[in-house]
Design a protein around this motif. Structure first.
Motif: not given
Length: 246
Positions: A33, A106, A114, A117
């Motif tokens: 992320d 993440s 994650v 998305d």
């Protein structure tokens, strides 16, 4: 198929030319992320991804076999992070490798970690590693909130699992201004001098606990360690290369 459920540089430091038990291992390091805890951009996960890859190279992993992934790659060091790309790369790299290492940093929740998305659930990551690495010695590190949920799905006799938190606890240090998540920072610190993975894991646990006390964390994350019975007696023999001289 495997992914149907998902729809829901630093150059290595110079070191002496000595053989390492890890120099032919397949390694994947993923920053899943780019958003911080407040929703704004953060470099914490990518900083950790980049520097963990470099530190692994320093301790005996072949830099040419370390594959990095980012959801916002900004250099040739990292590829675009998707579960499919990670799986395909791990499968290709592990085909002739004697062992595997997977490191994911993440955000996380009780359903998984994650990646972009999407949430990568424990059972899917487990299948990815089962089909790629099989019975080879394998180390999996998941640095995310609630990452203890990965232990039951990934635990196999030939594996070591290290997670940043219990299944019911958050981890810390993923804000917009953080350089690294606390767990990743501790992993980097301890890996610098640790002799082997079992020592590393215990050192990371102690480092995280000390950091959280200093920061006044009310509910500690309690990183989890699971080592399978086949791998446990081998870990002290799989020693890291001596750290490079400054």
């Amino acid at each position: 198929m495997l992914f149907r459920s998902l729809a829901l540089g630093l150059a290595p430091a110079a070191r002496a030319e000595t053989s390492s038990p890890f120099d032919a291992w397949a390694v994947v390091v993923v920053a899943g992320d780019w958003r911080g805890a407040g929703g704004g951009p953060t470099k914490a996960f990518d900083n950790a991804r980049r520097d963990i890859a470099a530190r692994l190279s320093d301790r005996g992993f072949d830099a040419d076999r370390i594959r990095q992934f980012s959801v916002k790659p900004e250099s040739a060091l990292a590829r675009q992070a998707t579960a499919k790309a990670i799986y395909e790369t791990l499968s290709a790299e592990s085909a002739q490798a004697p062992g595997c290492m997977v490191y994911v940093t993440s955000h996380g929740d009780p359903q998984g970690v994650v990646v972009g998305d999407l949430i990568l659930p424990p059972n899917i990551l487990g299948l990815m590693i089962d089909r790629s690495c099989g019975a080879k010695p394998t180390v999996v590190v998941v640095s995310a909130c609630f990452s203890g949920v990965f232990v039951p799905a990934l635990a196999k006799p030939n594996r070591m699992i290290l997670t940043a938190a219990r299944p019911d606890r958050t981890s810390f240090g993923c804000g917009e201004a953080d350089t690294y998540p606390y767990f990743d920072d501790c992993f980097l610190q301890v890996l610098k001098d640790a002799a082997h993975f079992a020592v590393l894991a215990r050192g990371v646990q102690a480092c995280v606990a000390a950091r959280e006390i200093r920061e006044g964390v009310s509910l500690p994350s309690e990183p989890q360690i699971w080592i399978g019975p086949q791998l446990r007696p081998l870990l002290p023999l799989l020693t890291f290369a001596a750290p490079a001289s400054p």
